[in-house]
Design an enzyme around this catalytic site. Structure first.
Site, PDB file in Angstrom:
ATOM      1  N   GLU A 122      14.012  11.324  12.161  1.00  0.00           N
ATOM      2  CA  GLU A 122      13.339  11.591  13.477  1.00  0.00           C
ATOM      3  C   GLU A 122      12.975  10.089  14.176  1.00  0.00           C
ATOM      4  O   GLU A 122      11.826  10.113  14.788  1.00  0.00           O
ATOM      5  CB  GLU A 122      12.181  12.546  13.741  1.00  0.00           C
ATOM      6  CG  GLU A 122      12.618  13.736  13.575  1.00  0.00           C
ATOM      7  CD  GLU A 122      11.327  14.913  13.590  1.00  0.00           C
ATOM      8  OE1 GLU A 122      10.293  14.339  14.097  1.00  0.00           O
ATOM      9  OE2 GLU A 122      11.569  16.036  13.489  1.00  0.00           O
ATOM     10  N   GLU A 132      10.128  19.716   1.688  1.00  0.00           N
ATOM     11  CA  GLU A 132       8.917  18.092   2.046  1.00  0.00           C
ATOM     12  C   GLU A 132       7.539  18.398   1.239  1.00  0.00           C
ATOM     13  O   GLU A 132       7.275  19.354   1.307  1.00  0.00           O
ATOM     14  CB  GLU A 132       8.784  18.339   3.416  1.00  0.00           C
ATOM     15  CG  GLU A 132       7.771  17.282   3.891  1.00  0.00           C
ATOM     16  CD  GLU A 132       7.956  16.449   5.339  1.00  0.00           C
ATOM     17  OE1 GLU A 132       8.251  17.432   6.194  1.00  0.00           O
ATOM     18  OE2 GLU A 132       7.436  15.578   5.473  1.00  0.00           O
ATOM     19  N   CYS A 177       8.835  13.311   7.871  1.00  0.00           N
ATOM     20  CA  CYS A 177       7.829  12.412   8.038  1.00  0.00           C
ATOM     21  C   CYS A 177       7.443  11.757   6.846  1.00  0.00           C
ATOM     22  O   CYS A 177       7.065  10.434   6.763  1.00  0.00           O
ATOM     23  CB  CYS A 177       6.664  12.787   8.743  1.00  0.00           C
ATOM     24  SG  CYS A 177       7.197  13.360  10.305  1.00  0.00           S
TER      25      CYS A 177
HETATM   26  O1  AHR Z   1       8.665  19.654   8.751  1.00  0.00           O
HETATM   27  C1  AHR Z   1       7.649  19.087   9.131  1.00  0.00           C
HETATM   28  C2  AHR Z   1       7.798  17.986  10.000  1.00  0.00           C
HETATM   29  O2  AHR Z   1       8.469  18.264  11.191  1.00  0.00           O
HETATM   30  C3  AHR Z   1       8.893  16.880   9.520  1.00  0.00           C
HETATM   31  O3  AHR Z   1       8.006  16.351   8.457  1.00  0.00           O
HETATM   32  C4  AHR Z   1       9.221  16.146  10.527  1.00  0.00           C
HETATM   33  O4  AHR Z   1      10.687  15.713  10.202  1.00  0.00           O
HETATM   34  C5  AHR Z   1       9.249  17.204  11.733  1.00  0.00           C
HETATM   35  O5  AHR Z   1       8.517  16.396  12.879  1.00  0.00           O
END
Ligand code: AHR
Length: 658
Positions: free
Chosen positions: A387, A37, A256
């Site tokens: 999520e 990410e 996210c």
């Molecule tokens: O890994 C960090 C965050 O945790 C991610 O962006 C999200 O999917 C989760 O809430």
């Protein structure tokens, strides 16, 4: 659906009985992978090897209140030169990249002679220009080459000479190159800068050294040595660490980050391919700026380079319900793409599959080929959503996307989403919704204390194999101490045992840059030159690099009442190797009995790797070796005892002889 406690007791009772002959089952061959990410400066300033920060002058206060087009740049006028610096938008290189800097050089100073040459302001190359401070400055090494480029256009009647240099903090020039901007059109100018000596606080300086006016944009500096020497490539050391893990897949571009905190910064894959100067930059949900220089092409290329299956996650046409100042659990924070735009959005999802897998004669396959990759990328998985709050808006949009992908591309496995566990109703609602739609796999996320992972290691024994399978897309115990990593190792043996229902799993987050970290527990910490591999990294690596596709039970006998002891045994059909993972999360060493009589023709010598130490030990950038794996060769026989050290993971890999 899930009855953890009852099953935990059953499993304990079963394993307490006398060990009988081993039985086995097929498990997912792609169980352990990575989740990348763009959080913690993982992409820009991190894995993406670009050294210039705000190269396109596109930073804005929307990224961060105090940021603007000239963040990370300084205006300089050495040797009593004068002129001006502006940011303009009238005639950009590309409409997607509207801002550029304009240097007006009115007067170029003359270095003093005699006594005057000693005045500090008289030192250096005279001119009017800018200095880029990089991401906390830049590290250059003696003799190493750096690929410089910029777009420039002549805005005055006469051409403008530019001098480009790498400078140390005292202004010493470590490398220099000259070029002349002599076209009224935007053109790309390049130079190779070879550093004469090392400096860990280098700046890049661009000086107009003749009178005139010049526009500059997309100022770029890459080490020549990127991972696999790719253009617009990745930082070689970080990429190699990930390659060394041999992950089965990589999920990207984020959790996210993928759905964004409003419709304005959802990650739209089409904005991130093609020439970098045409990509759409945007605010990163984690409070910084996303250049999209590391975009879908680079993610797919990296997956291919390291033999990992790509797992792109696309928004389910709804944004994050929890961020961007819209934290209103209850649903009103979630924004949805209007229904009359859904046809186009669904097409965008389908186009990704064509871009990745289509022939060069297809519209999107041709774009992939034009970027330098005529062969397909062999995309097998697409994640939809992250999520998300399970609202009617989500459900309506997810179904439209899911049905369209299933109809046009039945060969693609769609991975759906459920809310984070255990907080909130969206976990349960998400599961119910996915099972009703018969989505093949859903993405579970949880971050918990280490003892949770120990207590809940039987979680998936209870999962219904006939329902949606699991991608455990994000998990970690809160912390980077050895005890955290070992609790994860215990859990991972259980993931292997349940590899017939848990198809994929990835620790989160992956990368975190010193002083730019939004999430405190991460797998790899780094600065501009050093890396710190956490015990969690070593545990992950031992599982990713030693995956199997067949699971055997009853190979290892241990004290079944002790939940801090765990073990698994898998076979990797590609190599024929038998792989044992033995975990002791307790404070004293413990004996385990290994019975390999189920296997024929095993080698008598095996590779062993052990991670062990004090529960509280952790690695830091300053002391990165407090915990490190120890490799050795050991003798194995059909039946042997293994003494697992306190707080340890041992992996034993045994070859089968043909
Ligand atoms: O890994 C960090 C965050 O945790 C991610 O962006 C999200 O999917 C989760 O809430």
């Amino acid at each position: 659906m899930i009855v953890y406690l009852a099953v935990s007791l059953t499993v304990l009772a079963q394993s307490a009985r006398q060990q009988t002959t081993s039985t086995g089952k097929k498990i997912s061959p792609t169980l352990f992978g990575l989740f990348f990410e763009d959080i913690n400066y993982a992409a820009d300033g991190g894995l993406y090897a670009e050294m210039i920060q705000n190269r396109s002058f596109e930073y804005t206060p929307a990224d961060r209140r105090e940021w603007h087009s000239l963040t990370s740049w300084e205006y300089i006028t050495p040797v009593f030169s004068y002129g001006s610096l502006n940011v303009e938008t009238n005639k950009p290189v590309h409409p997607n990249n509207p801002h550029y800097a304009v240097l007006t050089i009115e007067h170029v100073g003359q270095p003093g002679v005699g006594e005057n040459s000693k005045i500090p302001e008289n030192k250096g190359v005279p001119g009017v220009g800018v200095k880029n401070l990089g991401y906390d400055y830049m590290v250059v090494n003696a003799g190493e080459k750096y690929a410089f480029s910029l777009f420039a256009c002549q805005l005055s009647a006469t051409p403008v000479a530019l001098t480009v240099s790498l400078q140390d903090p005292r202004g010493k020039i470590l490398s220099e190159s000259k070029l002349t901007v002599n076209s009224k059109d935007w053109n790309k100018y390049t130079a190779t800068l070879t550093a004469s000596e090392r400096s860990d606080s280098t700046s890049l300086v661009i000086l107009g050294t003749t009178q005139g006016k010049v526009g500059i944009d997309i100022v770029s500096l890459f080490p020549e040595n990127t991972f696999k020497n790719r253009q617009n490539g990745l930082r070689a050391d970080l990429a190699q660490l990930l390659a060394d893990m041999k992950p089965a897949f990589i999920r990207f571009p984020g959790g996210c980050l993928a759905h964004g905190d409003g419709l304005g910064n959802m990650y739209r894959w089409k904005n991130t391919i093609g020439p970098v100067e045409q990509r759409v930059e945007q605010r990163n949900i984690w409070g910084y700026h996303q250049t999209a220089g590391l975009g879908y092409y680079e993610y797919f290329q990296f997956c291919e380079d390291i033999g990992a299956k790509p797992l792109p996650v696309l928004p389910a046409a709804v944004s994050c319900q929890n961020s961007g100042g819209t934290w209103r659990i209850g649903g009103t924070g979630q924004k949805a793409i209007p229904m009359d735009e859904m046809k186009d959005y669904i097409q965008e999802v389908l186009d990704l599959i064509e871009w990745a897998n289509g022939s060069v004669s297809s519209t999107w396959g041709a774009k992939r080929a034009a970027a330098g990759h005529p062969k397909p990328f062999n995309l097998e998985f697409v994640g939809i959503g992250n999520e998300d709050k399970i609202t009617p808006e989500f459900e309506e949009r997810f179904k439209l996307i899911y049905d369209a992908v299933k109809a046009k591309h039945p060969e693609i496995t769609v991975i759906g989403t459920v809310g984070p566990f255990p907080d909130g109703e969206d976990f349960t609602k998400g599961w119910k919704y996915a099972n009703n739609l018969t989505v093949p796999m859903v993405d579970e996320h949880y971050y918990q204390q280490p003892d949770w992972f120990v207590r809940n290691q039987y979680r998936y024994d209870a999962y219904d194999r006939k329902q949606s399978h699991v991608y455990l897309g994000e998990y970690a115990s809160w912390g980077n101490k050895l005890k955290n990593a070992i609790s994860e190792a215990i859990y991972m043996t259980a993931l292997e045992r349940n590899g017939d229902v848990v198809d994929m799993a990835s620790y989160a987050p992956l990368l975190a840059k010193k002083n730019h970290t939004q999430w405190k527990t991460d797998m790899i910490f780094f600065d501009n030159e050093k890396v710190c591999l956490t015990p969690n990294y070593y545990v992950q690596k031992l599982f990713t690099a030693n995956q199997g596709d067949y699971y055997y039970d009853k190979i290892v006998s241990k004290n079944s009442k002790d939940s801090t002891l765990a073990a698994s045994c898998v076979k990797d059909s590609k190599t024929g190797d038998i792989i044992l993972k033995l975990v002791n999360g307790g404070t004293a060493s413990q004996s385990m009995k290994i019975d390999l009589s189920a296997f024929k023709k095993l080698a008598s010598q095996a590779e062993q790797v052990v991670i062990a130490g004090s529960a509280e030990a952790e690695n830091t950038l300053e002391n990165p070796q407090a915990i490190a794996p120890v490799q050795s060769k050991i003798k194995v026989s059909k039946s042997f005892q293994y003494n697992a050290p306190a707080m340890s993971l041992t992996v034993i890999r045994i070859k089968t002889q043909s």
